[in-house]
Each structure stands twice: as structure tokens, then as C-alpha cells.
Design a protein around this motif. Structure first.
Motif, PDB file in Angstrom:
ATOM      1  N   LEU A   1       0.895  -1.073  -0.045  1.00 27.94           N
ATOM      2  CA  LEU A   1      -0.079  -0.079  -0.040  1.00 27.94           C
ATOM      3  C   LEU A   1       0.862   1.379  -0.112  1.00 27.94           C
ATOM      4  N   VAL A   2       1.993   1.208   0.881  1.00 28.04           N
ATOM      5  CA  VAL A   2       2.765   2.543   0.819  1.00 28.04           C
ATOM      6  C   VAL A   2       3.592   2.597  -0.483  1.00 28.04           C
ATOM      7  N   ASP A   3       3.699   1.692  -1.349  1.00 28.39           N
ATOM      8  CA  ASP A   3       4.408   1.745  -2.611  1.00 28.39           C
ATOM      9  C   ASP A   3       3.369   2.459  -3.473  1.00 28.39           C
ATOM     10  N   LYS A   4       2.183   1.906  -3.719  1.00 32.48           N
ATOM     11  CA  LYS A   4       0.962   2.645  -4.304  1.00 32.48           C
ATOM     12  C   LYS A   4       0.776   3.914  -3.931  1.00 32.48           C
ATOM     13  N   LEU A   5       0.912   4.252  -2.688  1.00 32.66           N
ATOM     14  CA  LEU A   5       0.583   5.746  -2.503  1.00 32.66           C
ATOM     15  C   LEU A   5       1.468   6.652  -2.863  1.00 32.66           C
ATOM     16  N   ARG A   6       2.771   6.060  -2.766  1.00 35.67           N
ATOM     17  CA  ARG A   6       3.916   6.933  -3.120  1.00 35.67           C
ATOM     18  C   ARG A   6       3.792   7.210  -4.413  1.00 35.67           C
ATOM     19  N   GLU A   7       3.486   6.529  -5.245  1.00 37.64           N
ATOM     20  CA  GLU A   7       3.454   7.002  -6.594  1.00 37.64           C
ATOM     21  C   GLU A   7       2.357   7.827  -7.227  1.00 37.64           C
ATOM     22  N   LEU A   8       0.994   7.560  -6.221  1.00 40.25           N
ATOM     23  CA  LEU A   8      -0.229   8.407  -6.468  1.00 40.25           C
ATOM     24  C   LEU A   8       0.437  10.098  -5.886  1.00 40.25           C
ATOM     25  N   ILE A   9       0.843   9.963  -4.830  1.00 36.70           N
ATOM     26  CA  ILE A   9       1.163  11.187  -4.302  1.00 36.70           C
ATOM     27  C   ILE A   9       2.135  12.022  -5.203  1.00 36.70           C
ATOM     28  N   ASP A  10       3.345  11.154  -5.748  1.00 32.50           N
ATOM     29  CA  ASP A  10       4.041  11.837  -6.626  1.00 32.50           C
ATOM     30  C   ASP A  10       3.345  12.400  -7.907  1.00 32.50           C
ATOM     31  N   ARG A  11       2.565  11.479  -8.428  1.00 37.51           N
ATOM     32  CA  ARG A  11       1.795  11.941  -9.589  1.00 37.51           C
ATOM     33  C   ARG A  11       0.857  13.333  -9.319  1.00 37.51           C
ATOM     34  N   TYR A  12       0.498  13.331  -8.102  1.00 40.88           N
ATOM     35  CA  TYR A  12      -0.487  14.445  -7.630  1.00 40.88           C
ATOM     36  C   TYR A  12       0.304  15.714  -7.692  1.00 40.88           C
ATOM     37  N   TYR A  13       1.452  15.752  -7.108  1.00 36.06           N
ATOM     38  CA  TYR A  13       2.249  16.868  -6.711  1.00 36.06           C
ATOM     39  C   TYR A  13       2.724  17.347  -8.329  1.00 36.06           C
ATOM     40  N   ILE A  14       3.210  16.344  -9.027  1.00 38.17           N
ATOM     41  CA  ILE A  14       3.797  16.668 -10.486  1.00 38.17           C
ATOM     42  C   ILE A  14       2.624  17.459 -11.146  1.00 38.17           C
ATOM     43  N   ILE A  15       1.305  17.025 -11.188  1.00 37.15           N
ATOM     44  CA  ILE A  15       0.281  17.613 -11.847  1.00 37.15           C
ATOM     45  C   ILE A  15       0.100  18.925 -11.218  1.00 37.15           C
ATOM     46  N   SER A  16       0.006  18.952  -9.829  1.00 34.44           N
ATOM     47  CA  SER A  16       0.094  20.268  -9.254  1.00 34.44           C
ATOM     48  C   SER A  16       0.550  21.332  -9.730  1.00 34.44           C
ATOM     49  N   TYR A  17       1.962  21.027  -9.825  1.00 36.54           N
ATOM     50  CA  TYR A  17       2.901  22.039 -10.068  1.00 36.54           C
ATOM     51  C   TYR A  17       2.915  22.581 -11.562  1.00 36.54           C
ATOM     52  N   ASP A  18       1.957  21.721 -12.626  1.00 31.48           N
ATOM     53  CA  ASP A  18       1.864  21.914 -13.935  1.00 31.48           C
ATOM     54  C   ASP A  18       0.689  23.172 -14.123  1.00 31.48           C
ATOM     55  N   TYR A  19      -0.017  23.299 -13.140  1.00 30.73           N
ATOM     56  CA  TYR A  19      -1.137  24.300 -13.098  1.00 30.73           C
ATOM     57  C   TYR A  19      -1.151  25.242 -11.951  1.00 30.73           C
ATOM     58  N   GLU A  20      -1.624  26.395 -12.207  1.00 30.27           N
ATOM     59  CA  GLU A  20      -1.711  27.513 -10.976  1.00 30.27           C
ATOM     60  C   GLU A  20      -2.511  26.749 -10.206  1.00 30.27           C
ATOM     61  N   LEU A  21      -2.378  27.482  -8.649  1.00 27.04           N
ATOM     62  CA  LEU A  21      -3.030  26.823  -7.691  1.00 27.04           C
ATOM     63  C   LEU A  21      -4.634  26.878  -7.694  1.00 27.04           C
ATOM     64  N   GLY A  22      -5.177  27.875  -8.304  1.00 28.94           N
ATOM     65  CA  GLY A  22      -6.545  27.893  -8.613  1.00 28.94           C
ATOM     66  C   GLY A  22      -7.194  27.147  -9.650  1.00 28.94           C
ATOM     67  N   TYR A  23      -6.299  26.380 -10.412  1.00 23.68           N
ATOM     68  CA  TYR A  23      -6.783  25.679 -11.612  1.00 23.68           C
ATOM     69  C   TYR A  23      -6.381  23.986 -11.361  1.00 23.68           C
ATOM     70  N   TYR A  24      -5.780  23.691 -10.306  1.00 16.83           N
ATOM     71  CA  TYR A  24      -5.275  22.360 -10.653  1.00 16.83           C
ATOM     72  C   TYR A  24      -6.332  21.263  -9.783  1.00 16.83           C
ATOM     73  N   TYR A  25      -7.278  21.832  -9.383  1.00 19.36           N
ATOM     74  CA  TYR A  25      -8.210  20.981  -8.638  1.00 19.36           C
ATOM     75  C   TYR A  25      -8.710  19.800  -9.428  1.00 19.36           C
ATOM     76  N   LYS A  26      -9.382  20.416 -10.718  1.00 17.00           N
ATOM     77  CA  LYS A  26     -10.040  19.298 -11.538  1.00 17.00           C
ATOM     78  C   LYS A  26      -9.102  18.423 -11.908  1.00 17.00           C
TER      79      LYS A  26
ATOM     80  N   THR B   1      -6.221  17.107 -10.591  1.00 19.33           N
ATOM     81  CA  THR B   1      -5.770  16.230  -9.748  1.00 19.33           C
ATOM     82  C   THR B   1      -6.841  15.303  -8.818  1.00 19.33           C
ATOM     83  N   ALA B   2      -8.332  15.809  -9.253  1.00 20.24           N
ATOM     84  CA  ALA B   2      -9.135  15.006  -8.624  1.00 20.24           C
ATOM     85  C   ALA B   2      -9.255  13.506  -8.895  1.00 20.24           C
ATOM     86  N   PRO B   3      -8.894  13.317 -10.413  1.00 22.81           N
ATOM     87  CA  PRO B   3      -8.703  11.701 -10.352  1.00 22.81           C
ATOM     88  C   PRO B   3      -7.932  11.064  -9.539  1.00 22.81           C
ATOM     89  N   ILE B   4      -6.773  11.502  -9.326  1.00 22.38           N
ATOM     90  CA  ILE B   4      -5.714  10.946  -8.561  1.00 22.38           C
ATOM     91  C   ILE B   4      -6.479  10.718  -7.021  1.00 22.38           C
TER      92      ILE B   4
END
Length: 239
Positions: free
Chosen positions: A87-112, A114-117
Motif C-alpha cells: 500500500l505504501v508503494d502505491k500511495l507513494r506513486e499516487l502522491i508523486d503524480r499528484y504533486y507533479i500535476i499540481s505544479y503544472d497548473y496554477e493553484l486556482g486551477y489544479y483542482y480538476k 488532480t481530482a482523478p488521483i
């Protein structure tokens, strides 16, 4: 394009104003221009004070929301360690993807984006979790609380981050600031002290604009608000 922060921008503005002060002749003392300068400065101070206060409040609130969200993501990751490496390994990858996508968008527009993650995190937790006692049942409930809190913070952060100054707000300040700078150059005399003061005061007007722009863009200096806190999360999960 490299982001020009308030300090660098004011240095560039000072150099431009110095050239203008040297080549452009001033009209000297004028009662009419002094009245215009006084009125425009008074209006600029009131309006700018209102917007800078709101921008500081917005910046501080968003900073708190980001820090809280990052803390809860760390809590999710560390809580998952109670259930094993899978479970830790799976969450590590998901959290990593979450932050990568977050940094690709401005704070006000990353919500949609990152929602699938976040949905995947719920699915992984449901599939992997197997309660074997009251202690794990309580921890599982706490896990759900963490995720629900993250969702609440994401919503509030998205709404607050989109509450930026409008084009009309900037236009109002630009007009008043332009009048102030124009009046300063019109009142200057050929003496060195007059030119130096004109350059310094004009540069300060630009600096005020750049500080307000930095706050509106959620930056202090050239660093983006969310970068440092998010990087700490990635380092904690080994990414």
C-alpha cells in the motif's frame, strides 16, 4: 520566460527612469501639477492600501491551506505504513503524480486535474485495506478523515486562489501611478538633487506595483508559494 521579481524589476525601472530624467526636461514648479500630484497620490494610497491588505490576507490564508494539505498528505502516507509495503508503494506513486500535476497548473486551477488521483487513492485504500482488529479499524477511520480533510482544503484553496485582482483593478492603479510618475517628471528641475529624487520616487511607485503583482501571483521574490512545502512532502516519501 524568467520571472522578474520586485527587486530586479525596480532596479530595471530605476535605470530607465535615470535615463529619462537625464534626457527629458522638466517644467519646474507648477501649482496645477502639484495639485494633480497631491490628489492622485492620495487616491493611489487609499486604493493601493486596500488591495495590498487584501492580497496579504489572501497570501497568508493560501499559505496556511497549502501547509495543511501537505501535512495531511504526509499523514496519509505515514498512516499507510501500518498496512505494509504494498500500500505504501502505491500511495507513494499516487502522491508523486499528484504533486507533479499540481505544479503544472496554477493553484486556482489544479483542482480538476488532480481530482482523478484522489479518487485513485480512495480506490487503492478500499482494495488494499483489510481490517484485522479494533486498532486498524480506528486507523482506517482516521485515514478517511485525512482524505476528507484534504478534499476540504483543496476546495477552499481553489476558490481562494482564483480571487485575484481583475484587469479593471490594475487599470485603475496604473492610471493613478502613471499620473504620479508623469507629475514627478514634470515638476523636476535640472538640478541633480531634483533628478535623483524624481528617479527614486518614480522607482518606488514601480516597486509598489511589483510587490502587489508578486503577492497577487502568490510569490515572494522569485519562489512560488507552493514549491518549498510540496518539495518537503516529495522528499519525505522518497521522491
Amino acid at each position: 520566460m524568467r520571472y522578474i521579481d520586485a527587486v530586479r524589476g525596480s532596479i530595471i525601472a530605476a535605470a530607465i527612469f535615470a535615463l529619462l530624467a537625464y534626457f527629458l526636461p522638466g517644467l519646474g514648479p507648477s501649482d496645477n501639477i502639484q495639485i494633480i500630484l497631491t490628489v492622485s497620490t492620495f487616491q493611489f494610497a487609499i486604493i493601493y492600501g486596500f488591495f495590498i491588505t487584501r492580497s496579504f490576507a489572501r497570501y497568508n490564508q493560501i499559505e496556511e491551506l497549502i501547509a495543511s494539505e501537505d501535512a495531511y498528505w504526509l499523514s496519509v502516507y505515514r498512516t499507510a505504513q501500518l498496512w505494509g509495503k504494498g500500500l505504501v508503494d502505491k500511495l507513494r506513486e499516487l502522491i508523486d503524480r499528484y504533486y507533479i500535476i499540481s505544479y503544472d497548473y496554477e493553484l486556482g486551477y489544479y483542482y480538476k486535474q488532480t481530482a482523478p488521483i484522489l479518487d485513485e487513492v480512495y480506490q487503492v485504500m478500499t482494495q488494499e485495506f483489510k481490517p484485522t482488529g479494533d486498532r486498524l479499524d480506528d486507523t482506517y477511520a482516521e485515514f478517511l478523515v485525512f482524505l476528507a480533510t484534504i478534499e476540504d482544503l483543496r476546495n477552499r484553496l481553489s476558490v481562494r486562489a482564483q480571487q485575484r485582482m481583475t484587469l479593471g483593478h490594475w487599470a485603475l492603479l496604473y492610471v493613478l501611478g502613471g499620473i504620479i510618475v508623469f507629475s514627478l517628471f514634470a515638476l523636476k528641475t535640472p538640478q541633480l538633487h531634483s533628478q535623483v529624487i524624481t528617479v527614486l520616487l518614480s522607482t518606488m511607485v514601480v516597486l509598489l506595483f511589483l510587490v502587489l503583482r508578486d503577492l497577487n501571483s502568490l510569490r515572494l521574490g522569485s519562489a512560488y508559494l507552493a514549491t518549498e512545502s510540496g518539495q518537503e512532502v516529495l522528499e519525505a516519501i522518497g521522491k
